[in-house]
Design an enzyme around this catalytic site. Structure first.
Site, PDB file in Angstrom:
ATOM      1  N   LYS A   1       7.011 -12.318   8.060  1.00 36.29           N
ATOM      2  CA  LYS A   1       5.884 -12.790   7.257  1.00 36.29           C
ATOM      3  C   LYS A   1       5.432 -14.188   7.709  1.00 36.29           C
ATOM      4  O   LYS A   1       4.246 -14.503   7.685  1.00 36.29           O
ATOM      5  CB  LYS A   1       6.258 -12.779   5.774  1.00 36.29           C
ATOM      6  CG  LYS A   1       6.514 -11.369   5.224  1.00 36.29           C
ATOM      7  CD  LYS A   1       5.291 -10.493   5.374  1.00 36.29           C
ATOM      8  CE  LYS A   1       5.484  -9.106   4.791  1.00 36.29           C
ATOM      9  NZ  LYS A   1       4.280  -8.260   4.873  1.00 36.29           N
TER      10      LYS A   1
ATOM     11  N   TYR B   1      12.732 -10.015   7.076  1.00 31.04           N
ATOM     12  CA  TYR B   1      11.462  -9.929   6.354  1.00 31.04           C
ATOM     13  C   TYR B   1      10.729 -11.279   6.394  1.00 31.04           C
ATOM     14  O   TYR B   1       9.542 -11.350   6.742  1.00 31.04           O
ATOM     15  CB  TYR B   1      11.747  -9.514   4.905  1.00 31.04           C
ATOM     16  CG  TYR B   1      10.519  -9.464   4.035  1.00 31.04           C
ATOM     17  CD1 TYR B   1       9.676  -8.364   4.061  1.00 31.04           C
ATOM     18  CD2 TYR B   1      10.198 -10.523   3.184  1.00 31.04           C
ATOM     19  CE1 TYR B   1       8.541  -8.321   3.259  1.00 31.04           C
ATOM     20  CE2 TYR B   1       9.069 -10.482   2.385  1.00 31.04           C
ATOM     21  CZ  TYR B   1       8.245  -9.381   2.423  1.00 31.04           C
ATOM     22  OH  TYR B   1       7.116  -9.347   1.632  1.00 31.04           O
TER      23      TYR B   1
HETATM   24  N1  LIG Z   1       5.326  -6.954  -4.052  1.00 28.55           N
HETATM   25  C1  LIG Z   1       5.600  -8.213  -3.718  1.00 28.55           C
HETATM   26  O1  LIG Z   1       6.240  -8.967  -4.467  1.00 28.55           O
HETATM   27  C2  LIG Z   1       5.132  -8.774  -2.419  1.00 28.55           C
HETATM   28  C3  LIG Z   1       5.143 -10.169  -2.251  1.00 28.55           C
HETATM   29  C4  LIG Z   1       4.705 -10.707  -1.049  1.00 28.55           C
HETATM   30  C5  LIG Z   1       4.262  -9.864  -0.047  1.00 28.55           C
HETATM   31  N2  LIG Z   1       4.276  -8.511  -0.238  1.00 28.55           N
HETATM   32  C6  LIG Z   1       3.810  -7.668   0.864  1.00 28.55           C
HETATM   33  O2  LIG Z   1       2.726  -6.867   0.423  1.00 28.55           O
HETATM   34  C7  LIG Z   1       2.757  -5.610   1.085  1.00 28.55           C
HETATM   35  C8  LIG Z   1       2.794  -4.502   0.067  1.00 28.55           C
HETATM   36  O3  LIG Z   1       3.872  -4.742  -0.841  1.00 28.55           O
HETATM   37  P1  LIG Z   1       4.329  -3.633  -1.887  1.00 28.55           P
HETATM   38  O4  LIG Z   1       5.061  -4.340  -2.967  1.00 28.55           O
HETATM   39  O5  LIG Z   1       3.196  -2.747  -2.230  1.00 28.55           O
HETATM   40  O6  LIG Z   1       5.391  -2.845  -0.943  1.00 28.55           O
HETATM   41  P2  LIG Z   1       5.983  -1.353  -1.052  1.00 28.55           P
HETATM   42  O7  LIG Z   1       7.294  -1.363  -0.347  1.00 28.55           O
HETATM   43  O8  LIG Z   1       5.948  -0.877  -2.471  1.00 28.55           O
HETATM   44  O9  LIG Z   1       4.941  -0.465  -0.250  1.00 28.55           O
HETATM   45  C9  LIG Z   1       4.874  -0.503   1.157  1.00 28.55           C
HETATM   46  C10 LIG Z   1       4.095   0.699   1.640  1.00 28.55           C
HETATM   47  O10 LIG Z   1       4.082   0.652   3.065  1.00 28.55           O
HETATM   48  C11 LIG Z   1       4.365   1.964   3.545  1.00 28.55           C
HETATM   49  N3  LIG Z   1       4.956   1.881   4.884  1.00 28.55           N
HETATM   50  C12 LIG Z   1       6.212   1.482   5.209  1.00 28.55           C
HETATM   51  N4  LIG Z   1       6.400   1.590   6.528  1.00 28.55           N
HETATM   52  C13 LIG Z   1       5.238   2.057   7.052  1.00 28.55           C
HETATM   53  C14 LIG Z   1       4.820   2.385   8.368  1.00 28.55           C
HETATM   54  N5  LIG Z   1       5.654   2.279   9.412  1.00 28.55           N
HETATM   55  N6  LIG Z   1       3.547   2.820   8.555  1.00 28.55           N
HETATM   56  C15 LIG Z   1       2.701   2.958   7.492  1.00 28.55           C
HETATM   57  N7  LIG Z   1       3.055   2.692   6.217  1.00 28.55           N
HETATM   58  C16 LIG Z   1       4.312   2.244   6.011  1.00 28.55           C
HETATM   59  C17 LIG Z   1       5.346   2.526   2.534  1.00 28.55           C
HETATM   60  O11 LIG Z   1       5.449   3.945   2.615  1.00 28.55           O
HETATM   61  C18 LIG Z   1       4.737   2.029   1.231  1.00 28.55           C
HETATM   62  O12 LIG Z   1       3.739   2.922   0.760  1.00 28.55           O
HETATM   63  C19 LIG Z   1       3.985  -5.629   1.994  1.00 28.55           C
HETATM   64  O13 LIG Z   1       3.613  -6.035   3.294  1.00 28.55           O
HETATM   65  C20 LIG Z   1       4.855  -6.697   1.358  1.00 28.55           C
HETATM   66  O14 LIG Z   1       5.720  -7.281   2.280  1.00 28.55           O
HETATM   67  C21 LIG Z   1       4.696  -7.956  -1.398  1.00 28.55           C
END
Ligand SMILES: NC(=O)c1ccc[n+]([C@@H]2O[C@H](COP(=O)([O-])OP(=O)(O)OC[C@H]3O[C@@H](n4cnc5c(N)ncnc54)[C@H](O)[C@@H]3O)[C@@H](O)[C@H]2O)c1
Length: 257
Positions: free
Chosen positions: A167, A163
């Protein structure tokens, strides 16, 4: 352009990948509130439809297209559906990622298949989506690409190396893409959220870790998707037209630059 127009997103078509839940869902709802049309490009068909319904019930516009960002054919179908429906693509938010479902493990215990799948979705996906929106953005001489990376790359958080690798690569990719696309009127920036607590429970942050993260922040409260929306809207809007190649930390002050 008037100051008011700088922030006008009315009628802009914004593809938000992975908008079926969490941060992507919050982004889609915010874009719709601002008069844009979010395209919910999400793997989970039921969740995509539910977010679109939620937005439309609130009086906004939305378009759900089941999409796998790891599959070029699926992306092509999504782009075709969006182009047929709206004839334009203004904004791409590469938000989909394998994240909340990740198992934490020492890197020497990550199975190769899992490593490759995470790279495929989290890194190759944004590359494929950016490539796919280019014809429409180039034709319009206007576009906004926003890559959702992670503040975790600045902390070197252990136990999900695949991961972190994706990123960090996304942050680097944003600057290089920005250099290639500036002449086309297309900006490319990365948002690096801190640990953001959404409606989805996840295993990557234990309650004790959550407390430690909050203690590291200048603003001592849990980060939520709402904390990301202002910057996302700015990067999506005409106001940010001279801002490109940037990686913006949105973590309540855990890290700087
Ligand atoms: N929540 C956090 O703390 C955090 C922090 C830093 C970065 N992020 C990044 O922000 C983004 C969203 O985070 P989140 O917490 O909402 O994540 P999450 O895991 O809750 O949601 C991810 C979404 O992406 C969809 N997804 C997964 N694989 C896919 C694919 N192949 N094609 C299309 N859709 C797909 C999933 O079904 C889900 O709806 C991610 O990229 C995550 O890495 C999140």
């Amino acid at each position: 352009m008037s100051a008011r127009d700088l922030f006008d997103l009315t009628g802009r078509v914004a593809i938000v990948t992975g908008a079926g839940q969490g941060i992507g869902r919050a982004f889609a709802k915010a874009l719709a509130e601002c008069g844009a049309v979010p395209v919910i490009a999400e793997l989970n068909e039921a969740k995509a439809a539910a977010v679109a319904t939620e937005i439309m019930d609130a009086g906004g516009k939305a378009f759900a297209v089941t999409t796998d960002v790891a599959d070029p054919a699926s992306i092509d179908e999504m782009i075709e559906a969006v182009t047929d429906e709206f004839g334009r693509i203004d904004i791409l938010i590469n938000n989909a990622g394998i994240f909340s479902t990740l198992e934490m493990r020492p890197f020497d215990q990550i199975p190769l298949e899992e490593w490759e799948r995470v790279l495929r979705v989290n890194l190759t996906g944004p590359f494929l989506c950016a490539r796919a929106v280019l014809p429409a953005m180039r034709q319009a001489k206007w576009g906004r690409i926003i890559n959702i990376a992670s503040g975790a790359v600045r902390l070197g958080r252990p136990n999900y190396l695949h991961y972190i690798a994706t990123k960090a690569a996304l942050a680097g990719m944003s600057l290089s893409m920005a250099r290639e696309l500036g002449g086309d009127g297309i900006t490319v920036n990365a948002i690096l959220p801190g640990a953001t607590f959404t409606e989805i429970e996840r295993k990557t942050v234990t309650p004790a870790q959550k407390e430690r993260i909050i203690a590291m922040q200048c603003i001592p409260r849990a980060e939520t998707p709402d904390d990301l929306i202002g910057t996302m809207l700015y990067l999506a809007s005409p106001a940010s037209g001279f801002v490109t190649g940037q990686t913006i930390n949105l973590d309540g002050g855990v890290t700087s630059s």
